[in-house]
Design a protein around this motif. Structure first.
Motif, PDB file in Angstrom:
ATOM      1  N   ASN A 395       0.819  -1.215   0.000  1.00  0.00           N
ATOM      2  CA  ASN A 395       0.000   0.000   0.000  1.00  0.00           C
ATOM      3  C   ASN A 395       0.854   1.268   0.000  1.00  0.00           C
ATOM      4  O   ASN A 395       0.377   2.329  -0.406  1.00  0.00           O
ATOM      5  CB  ASN A 395      -0.925   0.001   1.216  1.00  0.00           C
ATOM      6  N   ASP A 396       2.099   1.168   0.443  1.00  0.00           N
ATOM      7  CA  ASP A 396       2.989   2.333   0.419  1.00  0.00           C
ATOM      8  C   ASP A 396       3.412   2.690  -0.995  1.00  0.00           C
ATOM      9  O   ASP A 396       3.770   3.835  -1.274  1.00  0.00           O
ATOM     10  CB  ASP A 396       4.236   2.061   1.276  1.00  0.00           C
ATOM     11  N   HIS A 397       3.373   1.723  -1.892  1.00  0.00           N
ATOM     12  CA  HIS A 397       3.772   1.947  -3.276  1.00  0.00           C
ATOM     13  C   HIS A 397       2.570   2.149  -4.192  1.00  0.00           C
ATOM     14  O   HIS A 397       2.742   2.546  -5.344  1.00  0.00           O
ATOM     15  CB  HIS A 397       4.602   0.763  -3.787  1.00  0.00           C
ATOM     16  N   CYS A 398       1.406   1.842  -3.698  1.00  0.00           N
ATOM     17  CA  CYS A 398       0.179   2.008  -4.487  1.00  0.00           C
ATOM     18  C   CYS A 398      -0.906   2.502  -3.545  1.00  0.00           C
ATOM     19  O   CYS A 398      -1.551   1.704  -2.852  1.00  0.00           O
ATOM     20  CB  CYS A 398      -0.220   0.680  -5.150  1.00  0.00           C
ATOM     21  N   HIS A 399      -1.106   3.805  -3.498  1.00  0.00           N
ATOM     22  CA  HIS A 399      -1.983   4.406  -2.504  1.00  0.00           C
ATOM     23  C   HIS A 399      -3.470   4.201  -2.798  1.00  0.00           C
ATOM     24  O   HIS A 399      -4.301   4.425  -1.925  1.00  0.00           O
ATOM     25  CB  HIS A 399      -1.685   5.908  -2.388  1.00  0.00           C
ATOM     26  N   TRP A 400      -3.787   3.782  -4.014  1.00  0.00           N
ATOM     27  CA  TRP A 400      -5.203   3.565  -4.360  1.00  0.00           C
ATOM     28  C   TRP A 400      -5.565   2.081  -4.417  1.00  0.00           C
ATOM     29  O   TRP A 400      -6.733   1.731  -4.586  1.00  0.00           O
ATOM     30  CB  TRP A 400      -5.519   4.189  -5.718  1.00  0.00           C
TER      31      TRP A 400
END
Length: 417
Positions: A395-400
């Motif tokens: 989730n830190d690399h893909c916020h959506w």
């Protein structure tokens, strides 16, 4: 899905009432027209049922809506999956095969048709691996229940009485703790359930595999095994035990890896990644063998509709869609690698007159898809595993990306336990 403390994620079925009553009927009508009232609809192109084995959060004292998601939906969903399953018989019917005698070979070599036909005498494998998978899962569930030994667990005094006490130590945990009639979360943790902390911190990578063979309860086990029988046996008959075994195991592993990257505060069990991998493989099989189908549009639209339904269910609260997506993507790429069919001209090469040049085994685009898929699989697994064991959160690399698992609405909160 984010929760405040560790709870068990159970892979269960989730299906809307509207889908159950309306969509399957429309698809069934279409299937009847395309099958021309042919009632031989059990030997279908295998396809996992919608939202097979979805991750489901089980809190110690589930509310009435939670109980509905845990116990009622799996039953409704299995009935609906049969309707969707019947439609895909049309894909098998669209692969027309013909036998050709020696007088036809000259016409075959001079034909400029862009499609080829598979013979009716295509080799059918005897399915034994998938039944062995089913037996192994059932046997392991019995062992888990034996070790769980609900009557002698002290915590049951706080949440209620064991279910089916006549079974002795095989009786189920109280409904308030496990509505799917199975063991406790602590027992599953001990026996190999997927838990991010144990995988990364304690270096127990084997849990990425063992979690696929554990089930949260009888309902969970029954639905998964019925789906595996319908799906896997048909696939194994078509492509053999080696390819289907690799496809099933790697898809389950891929689903576990992606789930661990994005969901780190829960434990999970079940075979949703593996079953969704079969769905992805059937889509890539259709695409890579595009020219052998006569009803291409119908087959593609049917598969895409089922895929959209499956993945859309994942936006419900407490349902983990990352295992579904990971298994689906792995199976989709593996389908290009393991399931291409050779050209008819290559199959008939031994019967061609001497000096006649035979076709290559596969079409050029099949080779291209094979290479691209292998590269994506190797690079994807490498990157995902490195990130996982370095303790990184996806989730830190893909916020959506968290929206792929749950979309918040006024009726539910994705962050609730």
């Amino acid at each position: 899905m984010v929760v405040s403390n560790i709870s068990i994620l159970k892979k269960m079925e989730a299906l809307s009432i509207v889908e159950t009553m309306v969509y399957p009927l429309s698809l069934l009508n279409a299937a009847v027209r395309n099958l021309k009232l042919n009632l031989k609809i059990l030997n279908t192109v295998p396809i996992p049922s919608p939202s097979l084995s979805s991750h489901k959060t089980l809190s110690p004292t589930p509310s009435k809506p939670d109980l509905f998601f845990n116990s009622i939906i799996p039953t409704i969903h299995k009935v609906t999956s049969i309707f969707l399953f019947l439609v895909l018989e049309d894909m098998e019917s669209s692969r027309v095969g013909v036998k050709r005698n020696s007088n036809d070979y000259s016409n075959t070599t001079t034909s400029s048709a862009s499609t080829y036909l598979i013979e009716d005498t295509e080799t059918q494998w005897t399915s034994w691996l998938v039944p062995m998978f089913v037996v192994a899962n059932i046997a392991l569930f019995i062992v888990v229940m034996y070790l769980n030994d609900c009557p002698n667990r002290k915590h049951t005094r706080l949440v209620g009485k064991c279910v089916a006490t006549f079974l002795g130590r095989f009786s189920f945990e109280p409904v308030k703790e496990n509505p799917l009639f199975g063991p406790s979360s602590s027992t599953l943790k001990k026996l190999g359930a997927l838990e991010w902390n144990k995988v990364v911190v304690n270096h127990q990578g084997w849990r990425l595999v063992t979690c696929v063979w554990l089930h949260a309860g009888v309902i969970h086990l029954l639905v998964n095994m019925l789906s595996l029988v319908f799906i896997g046996i048909r696939l194994e008959q078509q492509f053999g035990f080696v390819r289907i075994g690799i496809l099933y195991l790697l898809s389950g592993f891929g689903g576990s890896v992606l789930s661990s990257l994005f969901i780190q505060n829960n434990i999970s069990v079940g075979a949703s990644g593996a079953l969704f991998g079969l769905l992805g493989a059937m889509l890539s099989e259709l695409l890579t063998n595009w020219t052998i189908y006569t009803n291409k549009a119908m087959a593609l639209l049917t598969l895409m509709a089922v895929i959209v339904i499956n993945l859309a269910i994942g936006i419900l609260p407490h349902v983990d869609n990352f295992a579904h997506i990971g298994g689906f993507l792995t199976g989709f790429l593996l389908g290009f690698v393991l399931l291409p069919r050779p050209q008819f001209g290559w199959l008939e090469r031994r019967n061609l007159p001497a000096g006649t040049r035979s076709k290559s085994k596969y079409k050029p685009y099949q080779y291209v898809l094979w290479v691209v898929s292998v590269v994506l699989l190797v690079s994807g697994f490498s990157v995902a595993l490195v990130m996982l064991f370095r303790g990184e959160n996806g989730n830190d690399h893909c916020h959506w990306c968290h929206y792929l698992s749950c979309v918040p609405t006024s009726r539910w909160d994705c962050n609730e336990n």
